[in-house]
Design a protein around this motif. Structure first.
Motif, PDB file in Angstrom:
ATOM      1  N   ALA A 187      50.217  18.661 -50.956  1.00 26.52           N
ATOM      2  CA  ALA A 187      50.744  17.355 -51.381  1.00 26.52           C
ATOM      3  C   ALA A 187      50.216  16.986 -52.771  1.00 26.52           C
ATOM      4  O   ALA A 187      50.955  16.465 -53.616  1.00 26.52           O
ATOM      5  CB  ALA A 187      50.363  16.279 -50.369  1.00 26.52           C
ATOM      6  N   GLN A 188      48.935  17.277 -53.027  1.00 24.39           N
ATOM      7  CA  GLN A 188      48.363  16.940 -54.330  1.00 24.39           C
ATOM      8  C   GLN A 188      48.928  17.802 -55.451  1.00 24.39           C
ATOM      9  O   GLN A 188      49.031  17.340 -56.599  1.00 24.39           O
ATOM     10  CB  GLN A 188      46.833  17.068 -54.287  1.00 24.39           C
ATOM     11  CG  GLN A 188      46.140  15.992 -53.476  1.00 24.39           C
ATOM     12  CD  GLN A 188      46.457  14.587 -53.952  1.00 24.39           C
ATOM     13  OE1 GLN A 188      46.873  14.366 -55.086  1.00 24.39           O
ATOM     14  NE2 GLN A 188      46.274  13.608 -53.060  1.00 24.39           N
ATOM     15  N   ILE A 189      49.268  19.040 -55.164  1.00 25.78           N
ATOM     16  CA  ILE A 189      49.916  19.873 -56.181  1.00 25.78           C
ATOM     17  C   ILE A 189      51.222  19.215 -56.633  1.00 25.78           C
ATOM     18  O   ILE A 189      51.544  19.184 -57.827  1.00 25.78           O
ATOM     19  CB  ILE A 189      50.179  21.287 -55.638  1.00 25.78           C
ATOM     20  CG1 ILE A 189      48.863  22.056 -55.509  1.00 25.78           C
ATOM     21  CG2 ILE A 189      51.143  22.059 -56.539  1.00 25.78           C
ATOM     22  CD1 ILE A 189      49.004  23.422 -54.881  1.00 25.78           C
ATOM     23  N   PHE A 190      51.958  18.672 -55.681  1.00 22.96           N
ATOM     24  CA  PHE A 190      53.214  18.000 -56.001  1.00 22.96           C
ATOM     25  C   PHE A 190      52.967  16.733 -56.817  1.00 22.96           C
ATOM     26  O   PHE A 190      53.543  16.537 -57.898  1.00 22.96           O
ATOM     27  CB  PHE A 190      53.958  17.670 -54.710  1.00 22.96           C
ATOM     28  CG  PHE A 190      55.191  16.837 -54.906  1.00 22.96           C
ATOM     29  CD1 PHE A 190      56.361  17.401 -55.396  1.00 22.96           C
ATOM     30  CD2 PHE A 190      55.177  15.480 -54.618  1.00 22.96           C
ATOM     31  CE1 PHE A 190      57.500  16.619 -55.586  1.00 22.96           C
ATOM     32  CE2 PHE A 190      56.305  14.690 -54.804  1.00 22.96           C
ATOM     33  CZ  PHE A 190      57.471  15.281 -55.294  1.00 22.96           C
ATOM     34  N   PHE A 191      52.077  15.849 -56.328  1.00 26.02           N
ATOM     35  CA  PHE A 191      51.858  14.565 -57.004  1.00 26.02           C
ATOM     36  C   PHE A 191      51.117  14.723 -58.329  1.00 26.02           C
ATOM     37  O   PHE A 191      51.220  13.866 -59.202  1.00 26.02           O
ATOM     38  CB  PHE A 191      51.107  13.601 -56.087  1.00 26.02           C
ATOM     39  CG  PHE A 191      51.960  12.978 -55.023  1.00 26.02           C
ATOM     40  CD1 PHE A 191      52.877  11.993 -55.341  1.00 26.02           C
ATOM     41  CD2 PHE A 191      51.869  13.388 -53.708  1.00 26.02           C
ATOM     42  CE1 PHE A 191      53.684  11.423 -54.367  1.00 26.02           C
ATOM     43  CE2 PHE A 191      52.664  12.832 -52.725  1.00 26.02           C
ATOM     44  CZ  PHE A 191      53.583  11.849 -53.060  1.00 26.02           C
ATOM     45  N   SER A 192      50.354  15.785 -58.486  1.00 23.63           N
ATOM     46  CA  SER A 192      49.606  15.969 -59.726  1.00 23.63           C
ATOM     47  C   SER A 192      50.515  16.267 -60.911  1.00 23.63           C
ATOM     48  O   SER A 192      50.063  16.238 -62.065  1.00 23.63           O
ATOM     49  CB  SER A 192      48.583  17.103 -59.572  1.00 23.63           C
ATOM     50  OG  SER A 192      49.229  18.350 -59.411  1.00 23.63           O
ATOM     51  N   GLN A 193      51.794  16.545 -60.662  1.00 27.12           N
ATOM     52  CA  GLN A 193      52.723  16.771 -61.770  1.00 27.12           C
ATOM     53  C   GLN A 193      53.215  15.468 -62.404  1.00 27.12           C
ATOM     54  O   GLN A 193      53.902  15.494 -63.419  1.00 27.12           O
ATOM     55  CB  GLN A 193      53.918  17.603 -61.288  1.00 27.12           C
ATOM     56  CG  GLN A 193      53.537  18.976 -60.762  1.00 27.12           C
ATOM     57  CD  GLN A 193      52.574  19.709 -61.666  1.00 27.12           C
ATOM     58  OE1 GLN A 193      52.816  19.857 -62.864  1.00 27.12           O
ATOM     59  NE2 GLN A 193      51.461  20.157 -61.099  1.00 27.12           N
ATOM     60  N   ILE A 194      52.849  14.321 -61.811  1.00 30.14           N
ATOM     61  CA  ILE A 194      53.136  13.040 -62.464  1.00 30.14           C
ATOM     62  C   ILE A 194      52.292  12.988 -63.731  1.00 30.14           C
ATOM     63  O   ILE A 194      51.064  13.094 -63.664  1.00 30.14           O
ATOM     64  CB  ILE A 194      52.795  11.859 -61.537  1.00 30.14           C
ATOM     65  CG1 ILE A 194      53.628  11.926 -60.251  1.00 30.14           C
ATOM     66  CG2 ILE A 194      53.022  10.536 -62.251  1.00 30.14           C
ATOM     67  CD1 ILE A 194      53.258  10.872 -59.229  1.00 30.14           C
ATOM     68  N   PRO A 195      52.900  12.842 -64.905  1.00 32.84           N
ATOM     69  CA  PRO A 195      52.176  13.078 -66.165  1.00 32.84           C
ATOM     70  C   PRO A 195      50.991  12.168 -66.429  1.00 32.84           C
ATOM     71  O   PRO A 195      49.967  12.615 -66.913  1.00 32.84           O
ATOM     72  CB  PRO A 195      53.258  12.892 -67.237  1.00 32.84           C
ATOM     73  CG  PRO A 195      54.546  13.130 -66.530  1.00 32.84           C
ATOM     74  CD  PRO A 195      54.340  12.614 -65.139  1.00 32.84           C
TER      75      PRO A 195
END
Length: 491
Positions: A187-195
């Motif tokens: 889940a964090q891999i996904f959300f960490s793409q928020i710039p």
């Protein structure tokens, strides 16, 4: 936001291209009116006291609240609440000092410091900048590990609560926490793409709501338990000698200081949060001080209620994590809701804390390899909103960071001890020492004046507390390691 890469208009410091972009953006702002750009040529900041408060509450009311009943259990009814109030006052005061350092010089027209390190560099310089950067980013890594542990424990608790409900409370319901850490990591891999910070305000607000949700449930369950016990448990001095050995009493009391310090830790990202606030009037420092007051007062109230009520419900048997230690078994569905809220909150809190580190690494890489398409290029993602662009370096390095912290979390799933250690090592340098030293320089406070002496005494007292709390947490971790097998420990 700023030159740390957290803002939308990031470009590396120095160079003709950067200067040209700076001038161009300012000219554009003048042509289009001040509605578009701030005084530094960046896109106009839109943050308010309430968005800043949401960021702070998301960072502060985290997993730390769940260990406070245990912490008060070690210290007792007198010292426990007193220490908690002391930490809240120190945090508010030093955060107010730090907020004055956002701008160098005048608080409305001075040069902006976009990051904590920028503020240290502007006011202190030298080796202190490198030391601050190391401590700040090391602490962020530690918080990421601690939040991964806490989130996995809460997910595991949902599974165990349902198991206890079906099979009875005597069933051990052993389940490994490892798969849940993997789920949280994905889940964090996904959300960490928020710039950047500008684009996670919605996540912070959602996380803040979740923090109030599970804190309220914990408080309510504590009240019900006190009623069921027909009285308040606990003692004035905390867990007694006999229940634990004298040396364990000392170590556990010191660890409790670390747990409480961790529960108030957010200063390391204060400047980054302040850089989201719209330009004066009023000044960003005044808005941030109000946001800090609202946030610290709110969190202290919740901490007092949850911590004290948890101790009143269980006394010396207060679990290390109020909602996953299974002092409460029923109603299982309410525990499920509370633990689900914890997981959602920690998803947002992880991002709030890690954004400064993400931005620092990406800024350094862009300065080091400015012509690399892999590092500076962006790919429009058609399946998402039109404003989202994917950067391959960001995708690669942030994903690697999440994987690394997840693996370390699997190796050290000791919630209380890790929380206490993180709180201890980050409290004095980042929450007290650097804000005090920068404020002295910023306000030109004379050496050996009464104000200077008082500030130095505050810093010295907090250093002593930090050393003691770190020692207690290390002792706890060493004790845990004696019986722990990596990747095989179940809860």
């Amino acid at each position: 936001m700023g030159e740390n890469g957290v803002g939308k208009n990031y470009y590396p410091q120095g160079g003709a291209a950067a200067a040209a972009m700076e001038v161009s953006s300012v000219e554009h702002g003048q042509a289009g009116g001040s509605k578009c750009y701030d005084d530094d040529g960046r896109l106009k900041r839109t943050g308010t006291m309430w968005t800043a408060s949401a960021h702070i509450i998301t960072a502060v009311i985290g997993s730390g609240v769940l260990s406070l009943a245990w912490a008060i259990g070690q210290l007792g009814w007198v010292a426990g609440p007193a220490v908690m109030l002391l930490f809240s006052l120190v945090t508010y005061y030093t955060s107010s000092l730090l907020s004055d350092c956002y701008r160098y010089g005048d608080e409305t027209t001075g040069k902006r410091n976009y990051t904590y390190m920028d503020a240290v560099n502007a006011n202190l310089s030298g080796i202190k900048v490198q030391l601050c950067g190391f401590l700040q980013y090391a602490n962020i890594v530690g918080v990421a590990i601690g939040y991964t542990i806490a989130a996995s424990i809460s997910m595991l608790a949902i599974k165990r609560a349902n198991c206890f409900h079906v099979k009875g409370h005597v069933n051990p319901c052993h389940i490994s926490s490892t798969p849940y850490m993997v789920i949280f990591g994905v889940a964090q891999i996904f959300f960490s793409q928020i710039p950047d910070f500008d684009q996670i305000s919605w996540l912070s607000i959602l996380a803040a709501i979740m923090s109030f949700t599970y804190s309220t449930i914990g408080l309510g369950l504590g009240i019900v338990q006190v009623v069921a016990n027909k009285g308040v448990k606990g003692s004035l001095t905390g867990i007694s000698i006999g229940a634990v050995t004298p040396i364990d009493k000392v170590w556990r009391s010191l660890q409790a200081f670390g747990d409480i310090a961790f529960a108030y830790s957010y200063s390391l990202i204060l400047i980054e949060i302040q850089d989201t606030i719209r330009a004066p009037p009023p000044s960003e420092a005044k808005v941030m001080r109000r946001a800090t007051l609202v946030s610290v007062a709110t969190t202290t109230l919740f901490y007092m209620l949850c911590g004290c009520m948890g101790y009143a419900a269980f006394g010396d048997d207060a679990p290390g994590n109020l909602l996953t230690g299974f002092g409460f078994y029923e109603p299982f569905w309410l525990l499920d809701i509370a633990n689900a809220a914890i997981v959602v909150h920690l998803v947002g809190a992880y991002q709030v804390y890690c954004q400064p580190l993400f931005a620092f690494v990406e800024k350094w890489a862009q300065q080091r390899w400015p012509k690399s398409g892999f590092i500076t290029g962006e790919i429009q993602v058609p399946l998402v909103s039109s404003g989202f662009k994917l950067n391959l370096f960001r995708l690669t390095w942030r994903s690697a960071f999440v994987v690394a912290t997840t693996v370390v979390s699997m190796l050290l799933p000791f919630f209380n001890d890790v929380v206490g250690f993180l709180g201890a090592i980050g409290f004095w340098p980042l929450t007290v020492y650097f804000p005090v030293e920068m404020y002295i320089v910023q306000k030109k406070i004379p050496r050996w004046s009464s104000q200077w002496v008082c500030l130095q005494l505050l810093s010295l007292a907090c250093l002593i507390i930090t050393i003691a709390a770190a020692a207690g947490s290390i002792a706890g971790i060493m004790s845990d390691l004696k019986v722990y097998k990596p990747f095989f420990t179940t809860d």
